[in-house]
Design an enzyme around this catalytic site. Structure first.
Site, PDB file in Angstrom:
ATOM      1  N   SER A 146       0.840  -1.202   0.000  1.00  7.61           N
ATOM      2  CA  SER A 146       0.000   0.000   0.000  1.00  7.61           C
ATOM      3  C   SER A 146       0.878   1.255   0.000  1.00  7.61           C
ATOM      4  O   SER A 146       1.625   1.470  -0.947  1.00  7.61           O
ATOM      5  CB  SER A 146      -0.966  -0.055   1.183  1.00  7.61           C
ATOM      6  N   ASP A 222     -10.271  -5.619  -2.748  1.00  8.60           N
ATOM      7  CA  ASP A 222      -9.602  -4.586  -1.943  1.00  8.60           C
ATOM      8  C   ASP A 222     -10.514  -3.358  -1.854  1.00  8.60           C
ATOM      9  O   ASP A 222     -10.855  -2.763  -2.887  1.00  8.60           O
ATOM     10  CB  ASP A 222      -8.273  -4.235  -2.648  1.00  8.60           C
ATOM     11  N   HIS A 255      -7.304  -6.029   1.174  1.00  5.93           N
ATOM     12  CA  HIS A 255      -6.117  -5.188   1.375  1.00  5.93           C
ATOM     13  C   HIS A 255      -5.279  -5.648   2.572  1.00  5.93           C
ATOM     14  O   HIS A 255      -4.289  -5.029   2.915  1.00  5.93           O
ATOM     15  CB  HIS A 255      -6.584  -3.746   1.611  1.00  5.93           C
TER      16      HIS A 255
HETATM   17  N1  LIG Z   1      -8.759   3.109   8.153  1.00  3.12           N
HETATM   18  C1  LIG Z   1      -7.840   2.053   8.374  1.00  3.12           C
HETATM   19  C2  LIG Z   1      -6.657   2.199   7.458  1.00  3.12           C
HETATM   20  C3  LIG Z   1      -5.424   1.543   7.908  1.00  3.12           C
HETATM   21  C4  LIG Z   1      -4.996   0.395   7.003  1.00  3.12           C
HETATM   22  O1  LIG Z   1      -5.773  -0.281   6.370  1.00  3.12           O
HETATM   23  N2  LIG Z   1      -3.676   0.204   6.975  1.00  3.12           N
HETATM   24  C5  LIG Z   1      -3.120  -0.838   6.165  1.00  3.12           C
HETATM   25  C6  LIG Z   1      -2.248  -0.206   5.133  1.00  3.12           C
HETATM   26  S1  LIG Z   1      -3.225   0.890   4.124  1.00  3.12           S
HETATM   27  C7  LIG Z   1      -2.130   1.675   3.099  1.00  3.12           C
HETATM   28  O2  LIG Z   1      -1.060   2.070   3.353  1.00  3.12           O
HETATM   29  C8  LIG Z   1      -2.329  -1.788   7.057  1.00  3.12           C
HETATM   30  O3  LIG Z   1      -1.382  -2.398   6.631  1.00  3.12           O
HETATM   31  N3  LIG Z   1      -2.781  -1.911   8.318  1.00  3.12           N
HETATM   32  C9  LIG Z   1      -2.091  -2.665   9.315  1.00  3.12           C
HETATM   33  C10 LIG Z   1      -2.451  -4.117   9.393  1.00  3.12           C
HETATM   34  O4  LIG Z   1      -1.760  -4.825  10.181  1.00  3.12           O
HETATM   35  O5  LIG Z   1      -3.355  -4.590   8.704  1.00  3.12           O
HETATM   36  C11 LIG Z   1      -7.505   2.018   9.838  1.00  3.12           C
HETATM   37  O6  LIG Z   1      -7.064   3.028  10.418  1.00  3.12           O
HETATM   38  O7  LIG Z   1      -7.644   0.965  10.445  1.00  3.12           O
END
Ligand SMILES: N[C@@H](CCC(=O)N[C@@H](CSC=O)C(=O)NCC(=O)O)C(=O)O
Length: 279
Positions: A146, A222, A255
């Site tokens: 991401s 996603d 995602h």
């Molecule tokens: N709104 C969400 C967004 C946070 C999220 O989805 N983060 C992803 C990366 S998104 C793009 O850079 C991520 O990797 N999260 C960490 C995980 O361990 O899944 C929110 O704040 O929750």
């Protein structure tokens, strides 16, 4: 540099360190996985992993399940944090700006420019430290997810002499044309869209002469695909430039790190082929 944790894993070691970053002007944490092959006599190549919004060094190491294959292939993995940290570091009360959202650029705008220099940190300061302190070679690959996929692809495209291969899961491929990227670039780099092009994968692909082998995976389920990631534009640009990047659409994947864990073996094998060839 202080070691703050260590865990044996698949015959190697997962370790976390804290250090003073001169580039970021704060203390930073990073994680390293050293496979069992790594020794002063047999240094191993390194895959740098850049994580996404809200992440630290821990998300990838705890959720991707990369250690078994890294141990088998003899690759070290280094996972930095996603922004500068600490009480004196500028922040915003939202998840997609400020701490946890450094976007792998050198901020030029106040107040961000004092600490937010993740581009220099990932390209120069962290590899220099890693290569001084651990039994690794200077043969590097880079990957990410991401925001970190954006970071991995743009950093490799800007520094083709430093990386033998690049890959990404669900990268923000055209940040100049999506809400996450427009907010971050306006805030960190200012309003000049010409400057943004230097940190935009789609724009860099149009102008680069270098050819770094690349692999991208994108899930069809996603929730950020339509609004944020620019995968259609990436595919069109790869085709128009005949760039050696394979973009795979993975049916039903979202995602999350469940997606990353499902295909991380492919990415590690892809990088291992190029890392071993360059040793
Ligand atoms: N709104 C969400 C967004 C946070 C999220 O989805 N983060 C992803 C990366 S998104 C793009 O850079 C991520 O990797 N999260 C960490 C995980 O361990 O899944 C929110 O704040 O929750």
């Amino acid at each position: 540099m202080n070691k703050i944790s260590e865990n044996r894993s698949f015959g190697g070691w997962h370790r976390q360190y804290e250090h003073a970053s001169a580039v970021l002007d704060c203390r930073m944490r990073f994680a390293v996985y050293l496979p069992p092959q790594a020794s002063v006599e047999t240094p191993v190549p390194v895959l740098y992993w850049l994580s996404g919004l809200t992440c630290t060094d821990e998300n990838f190491m705890q959720k991707a399940g990369a250690q078994r294959m890294a141990a088998e292939l003899g690759i070290a993995i280094v996972a930095p944090d996603t922004s500068p940290r600490g009480d004196g570091v500028a922040d915003e009360d939202r998840y997609d700006l400020g701490k946890g959202a450094g976007f792998y650029v050198n901020a030029t705008e106040a107040p961000w420019s004092k600490h937010y220099r993740m581009y220099d940190y990932v390209v120069n300061e962290l590899p220099a430290l890693v290569e001084q302190e651990f039994p690794v070679t200077r043969v590097r690959a880079i990957s990410g997810h991401s925001m970190g996929g954006h970071g991995a692809l743009t950093i490799a495209l800007r520094n083709p002499e430093r990386y033998v291969s690049m890959s990404a899961f669900s990268p923000i491929a055209n940040p100049s044309n999506c809400p996450w990227g427009e907010l971050a670039f306006t805030t960190y780099l200012g309003a000049d869209r010409e400057v943004w092009k230097g940190h935009d994968t789609v724009e860099l692909l149009k102008t680069t002469a270098a050819r770094i082998p690349a692999l991208v995976d994108q899930g069809s389920a996603d929730s950020f695909l339509a609004e944020q990631l620019g995968t259609d534009t990436l595919e069109q640009t790869v085709a128009a430039t005949d760039y050696p990047m394979t973009v795979r659409r993975q049916d039903g994947y979202d995602h999350s790190y469940y997606f990353i864990a499902s295909f991380i073996e492919d990415h590690l094998r892809f990088h291992a082929d190029h890392l071993k060839a360059a040793q």
